[in-house]
Write an enzyme that holds these catalytic residues in place. Structure first.
Site, PDB file in Angstrom:
ATOM      1  CB  ILE A 499      62.587 -32.496 -63.552  1.00  0.00           C
ATOM      2  CG1 ILE A 499      64.052 -31.730 -63.404  1.00  0.00           C
ATOM      3  CG2 ILE A 499      62.232 -32.797 -65.036  1.00  0.00           C
ATOM      4  CD1 ILE A 499      65.380 -32.730 -63.459  1.00  0.00           C
ATOM      5  CG  ASP A 617      65.613 -31.842 -45.925  1.00  0.00           C
ATOM      6  OD1 ASP A 617      64.574 -32.418 -45.169  1.00  0.00           O
ATOM      7  OD2 ASP A 617      65.213 -31.189 -46.885  1.00  0.00           O
TER       8      ASP A 617
END
Ligand SMILES: *[C@@H]1O[C@H](CO)[C@@H](O)[C@H](O)[C@H]1NC(C)=O
Ligand SMILES: *[C@@H]1O[C@H](CO)[C@@H](O)[C@H](O)[C@H]1NC(C)=O
Ligand SMILES: *[C@@H]1O[C@H](CO)[C@@H](O)[C@H](O)[C@H]1NC(C)=O
Ligand SMILES: *[C@@H]1O[C@H](CO)[C@@H](O)[C@H](O)[C@H]1NC(C)=O
Ligand SMILES: *[C@@H]1O[C@H](CO)[C@@H](O)[C@H](O)[C@H]1NC(C)=O
Ligand SMILES: *[C@@H]1O[C@H](CO)[C@@H](O)[C@H](O)[C@H]1NC(C)=O
Ligand SMILES: *[C@@H]1O[C@H](CO)[C@@H](O)[C@H](O)[C@H]1NC(C)=O
Ligand SMILES: *[C@@H]1O[C@H](CO)[C@@H](O)[C@H](O)[C@H]1NC(C)=O
Length: 832
Positions: A499, A617
């Site tokens: 995924i 991030d």
């Protein structure tokens, strides 16, 4: 390094290609092809080289001779061999003159084959060739290097006529077998490039005469001129590779994308982008990382333009290929992420231009690609094509303008020329020295770590700030899964169950025996960098429990595996709900709730433990949604513990994702919580406008969402660019509050940005302004806000102690610390 004591900045110029949609081949306005010395036309591929009788051009010289090659067999094996059968020989200075229809970039190509003839021995010929403005070849001896000489120059013609003069030296003669003067797309050569010897912007390339010295198709076969729309020849890289054993050929059979689905065959043909030379994957006996290097002979004292062509034809998912490149050991690109550069697409062509000065005592130019220094990424790297062009006028050093200040971290795009090339310049600053230092610190801080059960150091010994040194890997780090269980849960790591793909490794969907869905992140066992990440993640995540952070359920370290098991987030990334998919539209309220949830998660990261944790991030792809669309912040792979008490920032190499990066972080290499605030501000804009943070297909001023959004906000017209699907539903007050928050988050300097707590408060406010059905409730909520506002201020004074309330971490946000308990809770509340 030239300036070892200074932070070195690096500008990376990325040129994204947006070319004509028509698949037609390029049709040059000026197209003079002459088979010199021939009395008949000659076909080469689809092109006709005309007989040298002068129709549209003129040859001004009384004293020139046509000669035939008396030994045509010598050339039969060469490309375009039919052009080498005759030559025009000049024993006095002589000129071809060509009327120019379209000013701008042209290729001047010259073909030489010094053959023996009963009258002339051309092997000794020595001559110069010049235009009105430039000397192309000075004292040229065609026989010097190889049997034939082929020269290609790229010149910006600014006059109505091009006069090409051949001047024999002394008693020699000049000659030429064939020549081409053809228009090329003006945007083939851009005006700027990044210098590598010192970090600066080279300007003025558009007026320079460039001589092509190497044109290489990495990892693939030779591409002959008939297979290139601009009739260029690309040779394989094998003979330039310093150590071919370190490299592998990769190729791709599908179509190469270009930004906007157009073609870029004029920049380089698909054939170039669909093959690459790649770092050979490392194996267990060869864990040290290495560079793949190509060496080229060049002329000492000149400057060269090095154009690198990239196209990620190897990754299966986005943001999975990070690497660095070097020119003569100078850093060219640092930790580049091809997906991001290619507007978040794979198989998309990108090129970058650099200028390197070759010192007077050297004639070598080397180009290397090597693994990224980012801790968590797999050592990899590719190069698809390479062009090296000599800047003819550059001898003895060129003038490099110092980089103009300001605009750092900004994306500069421009739409140029007939074909509408969009050039996106991404400015990346980095600091080698500081990077090294940061690395050293890290290796000192972290204890040696082995995931080999018995003999290993205690994983837990640092897991709780060094205060609790538990014995055994299993300590308080969470549920330890056996490999077999995870194998079963993921259908034996079925590729179809993947995924996601991150630097660390692949993420599989998994279903445990009790039907609990999990996300299983399997690291590459051999990657030292992965090991660091594994440690980082376990350490961080086992300390962090919050309903707006994705929970770590457990891990597996059997058989040298590094596997992390997370809660499964049913609805995927926030990004996928904003654009680029068919998922249903999120309402403004839903979007605000998601922003608020993520802000809570980040606020907890920043303030929830004694030492702030900076995510590093923050982006919409790292905000995951559960089945109820509750937001959770994910991916702490890049997280780093925040400032020590006696420091105000963490010095570190720039990490994160383009488009979200804090410009101050770029400039100063200083990481603070405010860098996350900046990135979060970009996420807020993304949520509002529902478009990618960098979209190189858009006109220049729109490419970078942060820049573009701020432009509208400064004019007070941010409402103009709101996602049209929600524009009608947003209450003006809510939007205004939201917009102000974005603006504050995106302030140039960290000190001017709000804390995550303030952001959270402002978002709550925006939410309430939206919800407020009537003036009354609006007033009420404002009162409430005032109340809350003082709480926030209190909190700021007494941090890091948490109280309940908006802007603080409410107790029900905090999950229990015990991993096994979390796990069992999760098992019980199956499918929650
Ligand atoms: C070169 O060859 C052509 C035909 O092949 C001939 O017509 C011509 O006279 C020759 N030229 C010279 C200088 O020998
Ligand atoms: C032409 O010149 C080269 C170099 O001087 C020499 O090696 C070659 O023998 C010469 N050929 C003829 C036919 O004179
Ligand atoms: C031309 O000849 C002169 C005298 O023979 C010599 O000094 C000069 O270097 C020569 N030029 C070139 C370019 O060879
Ligand atoms: C050619 O040079 C002129 C200036 O002399 C410049 O204005 C123009 O943009 C250049 N064209 C190209 C294609 O670089
Ligand atoms: C890569 O491809 C080139 C050209 O097809 C070939 O010459 C070279 O041997 C190949 N290298 C490897 C390592 O397979
Ligand atoms: C290159 O061009 C030739 C001639 O047009 C063609 O036969 C060949 O298939 C082309 N090669 C590739 C790789 O496209
Ligand atoms: C691993 O790399 C080393 C060094 O190149 C090589 O000698 C060895 O055969 C490789 N092992 C495997 C399993 O590929
Ligand atoms: C690759 O080359 C650069 C420049 O010479 C060097 O700084 C870097 O450490 C090298 N990387 C590896 C992994 O050897």
């Amino acid at each position: 390094m030239a300036t070892p004591n200074h932070v070195l900045g690096l500008l990376i110029f990325l040129a994204f290609l947006k070319l004509r949609n028509a698949a037609s081949t390029f049709n040059p306005e000026d197209n003079y092809l002459i088979d010199c010395g021939s009395l008949t036309n000659t076909m080469v591929g689809q092109r006709v080289f005309e007989a040298d009788t002068g129709r549209s051009w003129t040859l001004t010289t009384p004293n020139n001779i046509i000669a035939n090659n008396t030994t045509p067999s010598t050339v039969s094996s060469l490309d375009s061999s039919s052009l080498y059968l005759n030559a025009r020989i000049f024993n006095k200075p002589s000129s071809y003159s060509f009327p120019i229809q379209q000013k701008g970039r042209h290729f001047i190509r010259l073909y030489f084959f010094p053959f023996d003839n009963k009258d002339f021995n051309l092997t000794t010929a020595q001559f110069s060739i010049s235009t009105q403005d430039n000397v192309l070849l000075d004292n040229f001896r065609p026989r010097q290097d190889s049997i034939t000489a082929f020269k290609e120059f790229s010149v910006n013609l600014t006059r109505d006529t091009l006069i090409l003069t051949f001047s024999p030296e002394n008693n020699s003669v000049a000659f030429v077998n064939a020549l081409e003067v053809v228009s090329v797309p003006d945007n083939l050569i851009l005006d700027t490039a990044q210098t590598v010897n010192t970090k600066a912007t080279y300007r003025g390339l558009s007026t320079q005469l460039l001589e092509t010295v190497y044109r290489i198709n990495m990892g693939g076969p030779k591409i002959i001129s008939v297979n290139d729309t601009l009739w260029r020849t690309w040779v394989p890289d094998g003979s330039y590779l310093v150590d071919p054993k370190l490299a592998q050929n990769v190729s791709y059979g599908g179509t190469i994308s270009y930004i906007n689905g157009a073609t870029s065959a004029e920049i380089a043909p698909d054939l170039v982008y669909s093959t690459a030379t790649r770092l050979l994957p490392q194996n267990s006996t060869m864990s040290a990382s290495y560079n793949v290097t190509w060496n080229f002979n060049v002329q000492a004292g000149f400057s060269y333009v090095v154009r690198m062509h990239f196209c990620d034809i190897v990754s299966k998912a986005l943001n999975n290929l990070y690497f660095s490149s070097y020119i003569n050991s100078w850093s060219a690109t640092n930790d580049i992420d091809l997906s991001t550069l290619a507007a978040n697409t794979l198989h998309t062509a990108v090129f970058m231009d650099f200028v390197v000065d070759i010192p007077g005592e050297s004639n070598r130019l080397s180009v290397s690609i090597g693994p990224s220094d980012i801790n968590n990424v797999f050592p990899d790297g590719i190069l698809n094509g390479l062009e090296i062009m000599k800047i003819s006028s550059s001898y003895a050093g060129n003038v490099v303008e110092p980089k103009s200040k300001g605009n750092t971290g900004a994306i500069v795009g421009a739409v140029l020329g007939v074909m509408g090339v969009v050039i996106v310049a991404i400015v990346v600053f980095f600091c080698l020295r500081k990077r090294k230092r940061a690395k050293k610190q890290q290796s000192k801080t972290w204890l040696p770590f082995s995931i080999n059960g018995g003999t290993s150091q205690s994983l837990a010994s640092r897991a709780t700030n060094g205060t609790a040194a538990t014995s055994g890997v299993n300590g308080n780090l969470g549920y330890r899964f056996s490999f077999v269980v995870l194998q079963e849960a993921t259908n034996n790591f079925d590729e179809n169950w993947v995924i996601g793909l991150g630097g660390f490794g692949k993420v599989y969907k998994g279903v445990l025996r009790d039907d609990t869905k999990v996300a299983v992140k399997r690291g590459n066992p051999k990657s030292q960098q992965g090991l660091n990440e594994f440690r980082t993640e376990i350490e961080l995540l086992s300390r962090l429990r919050h309903r707006h952070l994705v929970s770590l359920i457990g891990f597996c370290d059997e058989r040298n595996e590094m596997i992390l098991v997370y809660e499964y987030m049913e609805k995927g990334t926030l990004k996928s709900h904003l654009y680029g998919s068919n998922l249903p539209n999120l309402s403004w309220e839903q979007r605000l709730e998601i922003c608020i949830g993520s802000a809570r998660g980040l606020h907890y990261l920043h303030t929830g433990s004694a030492k702030a944790i900076i995510h590093r991030d923050v982006k919409s792809a790292n905000i995951l949604l559960d089945e109820n669309l509750m937001a959770k912040v994910a991916d702490f792979g890049l997280s780093k513990t925040g400032p020590e008490l006696d420091q105000t920032h963490v010095s570190t190499a720039v990490k994160g994702s383009f488009g979200y990066l804090d410009p101050e972080y770029f400039r100063r290499q200083q990481l603070t919580e405010k860098s996350d605030v900046y990135s979060f501000g970009v996420v807020l804009l993304e949520v509002l406008c529902a478009r990618p943070v960098i979209d190189p297909t858009l006109p220049r001023e729109m490419v970078n969402l942060a820049e573009w959004g701020m432009k509208w906000q400064k004019r007070g017209e941010l409402d103009q660019i709101v996602d049209p699907r929600i524009a009608g539903d947003i209450k003006p007050d809510s939007l205004r509050k939201f917009a102000e928050t974005v603006e504050k988050c995106l302030a140039d300097f960290g000190v001017e940005r709000p804390t995550m707590g303030d952001v959270l408060w402002n978002l709550e406010y925006a939410f309430q302004l939206q919800e407020a059905g009537s003036t009354d409730s609006l007033v009420n909520s404002i009162n409430r806000i005032t109340e809350l506002s003082s709480q926030v201020r209190d909190m700021n004074n007494t941090q890091p102690v948490m109280e309940t309330g908006v802007g603080n971490i409410s107790s029900n946000d905090l999950s229990d610390i015990s991993m096994s308990r979390v796990f069992s809770q999760l098992i019980k509340s199956e499918g929650r």
